[in-house]
Design an enzyme around this catalytic site. Structure first.
Site, PDB file in Angstrom:
ATOM      1  N   LYS A  55       0.616  -1.221   0.030  1.00 18.61           N
ATOM      2  CA  LYS A  55      -0.216   0.013  -0.012  1.00 18.61           C
ATOM      3  C   LYS A  55       0.768   1.552   0.033  1.00 18.61           C
ATOM      4  O   LYS A  55       0.328   2.034  -0.404  1.00 18.61           O
ATOM      5  CB  LYS A  55      -1.042  -0.039   1.096  1.00 18.61           C
ATOM      6  N   SER A  80      -8.543  -0.641   6.594  1.00 20.43           N
ATOM      7  CA  SER A  80      -8.843  -1.527   7.398  1.00 20.43           C
ATOM      8  C   SER A  80      -7.475  -1.747   8.057  1.00 20.43           C
ATOM      9  O   SER A  80      -7.343  -2.302   9.259  1.00 20.43           O
ATOM     10  CB  SER A  80      -9.265  -2.790   7.050  1.00 20.43           C
ATOM     11  N   GLU A 206      -9.621 -14.121  -4.077  1.00 24.63           N
ATOM     12  CA  GLU A 206     -10.454 -13.686  -3.059  1.00 24.63           C
ATOM     13  C   GLU A 206     -10.691 -14.749  -1.971  1.00 24.63           C
ATOM     14  O   GLU A 206     -10.613 -15.955  -2.362  1.00 24.63           O
ATOM     15  CB  GLU A 206     -11.577 -13.484  -3.592  1.00 24.63           C
ATOM     16  N   GLY A 210     -15.735 -13.599   0.754  1.00 24.04           N
ATOM     17  CA  GLY A 210     -15.813 -12.469  -0.017  1.00 24.04           C
ATOM     18  C   GLY A 210     -15.555 -12.366  -1.366  1.00 24.04           C
ATOM     19  O   GLY A 210     -14.524 -11.954  -1.975  1.00 24.04           O
ATOM     20  N   ASP A 212     -17.035 -11.010  -4.101  1.00 26.40           N
ATOM     21  CA  ASP A 212     -17.742  -9.894  -4.521  1.00 26.40           C
ATOM     22  C   ASP A 212     -17.156  -9.688  -6.070  1.00 26.40           C
ATOM     23  O   ASP A 212     -17.882  -9.028  -7.205  1.00 26.40           O
ATOM     24  CB  ASP A 212     -17.742  -8.535  -3.891  1.00 26.40           C
ATOM     25  N   SER A 306       1.073  -9.885  -0.819  1.00 23.97           N
ATOM     26  CA  SER A 306       0.763  -8.382  -0.595  1.00 23.97           C
ATOM     27  C   SER A 306       1.168  -7.583   0.635  1.00 23.97           C
ATOM     28  O   SER A 306       1.231  -6.590   0.705  1.00 23.97           O
ATOM     29  CB  SER A 306      -0.643  -8.003  -1.073  1.00 23.97           C
TER      30      SER A 306
END
Length: 323
Positions: A55, A80, A206, A210, A212, A306
């Site tokens: 990030k 989060s 995923e 979750g 989506d 990640s």
């Protein structure tokens, strides 16, 4: 035809901007892993990035482009945990302040690290609150510039530098497995990878609870699900980002789903065999590969791991409950 939100040139520009500030993280190899899955595997270890996750790449790329006036007033974000830390550190590097909207149940280690970088924390209930609305209202009230965790071209381009570095080091890859939450890492990675290696297979990963993005790709539009309850807190989102989905629906070939137990097993494998610590979200591509969730691996496959932001107590609880 409308212009894509980001291009390979945007990712390359981001790479120049973050050079010397973000780490160029290592690419690890493992004979044990290669033999187990029957492929040459290249692991891009973003757990060694500043703040312990990819990030920081996008946060710094976006924050470093703010005007002096915007920097003087400060930055807002919602996250989060990993984007929270990334924005907090970017703000400190650039001599400004940050206010972060975080869920009440965010991992304590992530909150402590965010506060350690000097940010102010505002909490909310992730299952009943609207973090975007809260952050937007806070930014408007205080005159802050909002840097979202994925719905921003400069954030997406910054995240894509991880894949850019991986391809520079690993060379030709047949497939790239990338964790998918809001979709920024995948959007940036897919933009870079498909431009540099036409024909590369882009596979998102995923948590099973979750899914989506998988549902959205199948429907051809963004689908919303209840906020998932999963070990992979960094991927516990109800719907993909609008901007990121506009990229991923064009460039992503498939989404693999992994169970919480498969994530646990991948974390144990990474710790025992690779000698690295991964947080649950960071372990999902490895989980997909080990469990065969992404199909038969091609000859050369890359994984973006990640992040590694998990405290010792939570890590031990997770791996002890492995079935």
């Amino acid at each position: 035809m409308t212009r894509a939100p980001i291009t390979l040139d945007d990712v390359r520009d981001a790479a120049e901007r973050i050079k010397g500030v973000a780490h160029r993280t290592p690419v690890l190899r493992s004979r044990t892993l290669d033999e187990r899955v029957g492929a040459e595997v290249f692991l891009k270890c973003e757990n060694f990035q500043r703040v312990g996750a990819f990030k920081f790449r996008g946060a710094y790329n976006a924050a470093s482009r703010l005007t002096p006036g915007q920097l003087e007033r400060g930055i807002a974000a919602y996250s989060s945990g990993n984007h929270a830390q990334a924005v907090a550190l970017a703000a400190r590097e650039l001599g400004t302040t940050a206010v972060i909207v975080m869920p009440e149940d965010a991992p304590p280690s992530k909150r402590a690290a965010t506060e350690g970088y000097g940010a102010e924390i505002v909490t909310y209930d992730r299952y009943t609150g609207d973090r975007v609305a809260l952050a937007e209202a806070l930014a408007a009230e205080r005159g802050l510039t909002l840097i979202p965790p994925y719905e921003h071209p400069h954030v997406m381009a910054g995240q894509g530098t991880a894949a850019l570095e991986l391809l520079e080091e690993a060379g030709e890859l047949d497939a790239l497995l990338v964790p998918v939450g809001g979709g920024g890492l995948m959007a940036g990675s897919a933009t870079a990878a498909t431009a540099l290696r036409p024909g590369i297979r882009m596979i998102g990963v995923e948590p099973e609870a979750g899914d989506d993005t998988k549902r959205s790709l199948a429907a051809g539009r963004r689908v919303e699900i209840p906020v998932p309850r999963t070990l992979a807190d960094g991927q516990a989102l109800p719907t993909p980002g609008e901007l990121t989905f506009s990229v991923n629906r064009r460039l992503v070939d498939d989404i693999a789903l992994v169970t919480d137990d498969e994530i646990r097993q991948a974390m144990v494998f990474a710790f025992e065999r690779l000698k690295i610590v991964l947080e649950p979200s960071g372990a999902t591509p490895l989980a997909a590969l080990l469990a065969g969730r992404a199909g038969t691996p091609p000859r050369r496959v890359g994984l973006i791991l990640s992040g590694g932001n998990v405290d010792a107590d939570r890590f031990s609880r997770i791996v002890r409950t492995q079935s």
